[in-house]
Design a protein around this motif. Structure first.
Motif, mmCIF file in Angstrom:
data_model
loop_
_atom_site.group_PDB
_atom_site.id
_atom_site.type_symbol
_atom_site.label_atom_id
_atom_site.label_comp_id
_atom_site.label_asym_id
_atom_site.label_seq_id
_atom_site.Cartn_x
_atom_site.Cartn_y
_atom_site.Cartn_z
ATOM 1 N N ASP A 50 14.941 -14.095 47.173
ATOM 2 C CA ASP A 50 14.210 -12.962 46.623
ATOM 3 C C ASP A 50 13.289 -12.397 47.685
ATOM 4 N N ASP A 67 9.871 -3.201 44.779
ATOM 5 C CA ASP A 67 11.336 -3.108 44.797
ATOM 6 C C ASP A 67 11.849 -2.420 46.055
ATOM 7 N N GLY A 94 12.865 -9.955 39.593
ATOM 8 C CA GLY A 94 13.900 -9.326 38.787
ATOM 9 C C GLY A 94 13.949 -9.860 37.372
ATOM 10 N N ARG A 148 14.146 -12.748 36.434
ATOM 11 C CA ARG A 148 15.032 -13.898 36.315
ATOM 12 C C ARG A 148 14.201 -15.154 36.074
#
Length: 273
Positions: free
Chosen positions: A8, A74, A138, A140
């Protein structure tokens, strides 16, 4: 089932800070007027490295700041938010919403700086509240220890010194685990020292050198805002400041552009009359 991504952006650490430590300049743009994420896209397209989202000197709501910050993250930009003075309550909300750094203005003691660290960092370095999902990952799901590790690497804590009292405590503040950068705010400092608006006064330059030396002793960075121009920046770099350049603020750009456009039209109309 817990899904762990291979890599990431949050896991890569704060590249801008590493670059500054290596002497590579970084350009920042202040955000006070914008309320949509498009300002992050504009900054990215223009080649900036950092968004400095200013909640101290604007009426921007937290939701707008978080949306702008998440988009900046992002896109690979640092998204640092200056919170209102001594407002530690918003720190976790902003970091949970997508910010990558917190700037606390007018810190004057190590105890005040410690409260900022506690709010911004997960245990054992701080007391940031636990949560399961972050936009920086994200959304996750990660094991708790992994999420905390990645978030801590991706988060930077900035302490803004704007008074003689704060400058006097620079060494104690720089010594705190969890503080990354000490910033000197020249505009407010000039007022506090009795040299209103004279940001090039030798007393202010001495304060910058003192903060830079304190930061260096503890392996931290020092930066400065309110600089008069490129020559002034060069002098402060020579005093030990990192090459972090706040090159623009959206309110200034808009006001200057509006004034210039009005002047251009008036001139064109006068030439044709």
């Amino acid at each position: 089932m817990v899904v762990v991504p291979a890599q990431d952006a949050a896991d890569a650490g704060t590249g801008v800070l590493e670059g500054l430590a290596a002497g590579r300049p970084a350009l920042g743009v202040g955000v006070r007027h914008a309320r949509t994420a498009d300002v992050a896209r504009m900054a990215r397209g223009a080649g900036y490295d950092v968004l400095w989202i200013d909640l101290e000197h604007s009426a921007m709501p937290i939701d707008a700041a978080a949306q702008i910050a998440a988009t900046a993250t992002d896109l690979g930009l640092e998204a640092w938010v200056r919170v209102p003075e001594r407002d530690c309550g918003t720190i976790g909300r902003l970091l949970d919403g997508g910010a990558s750094g917190i700037i606390m203005p007018r810190v004057e003691t190590a105890e005040e700086a410690r409260r900022v660290v506690d709010a911004a960092r997960f245990p054992p370095r701080g007391q940031r509240s636990q949560l399961a999902l972050l936009p920086q990952n994200g959304f996750r799901r990660l094991p708790a220890a992994e999420l905390m590790r990645r978030a801590d690497r991706a988060t930077s804590v900035h302490i803004l010194l704007e008074s003689a009292a704060g400058i006097a405590q620079a060494d104690a503040i720089a010594a705190l685990d969890g503080v990354d950068i000490l910033h000197v705010g020249l505009n407010d400092l000039s007022v506090d020292l009795g040299h209103v608006g004279d940001v090039r006064h030798p007393a202010l330059t001495e304060c910058c050198a003192r903060v830079a030396a304190a930061a260096a002793r503890h392996g931290k960075l020092a930066a400065v805002g309110g600089v008069a121009g490129a020559d002034h920046y060069r002098d402060l770099l020579a005093a030990g400041m990192a090459p972090l350049i706040l090159a623009a603020i959206d309110t200034d750009i808009l006001a200057t552009g509006l004034a210039q456009r009005a002047q251009d039209w008036r001139q064109q109309l006068a030439e044709r009359s």
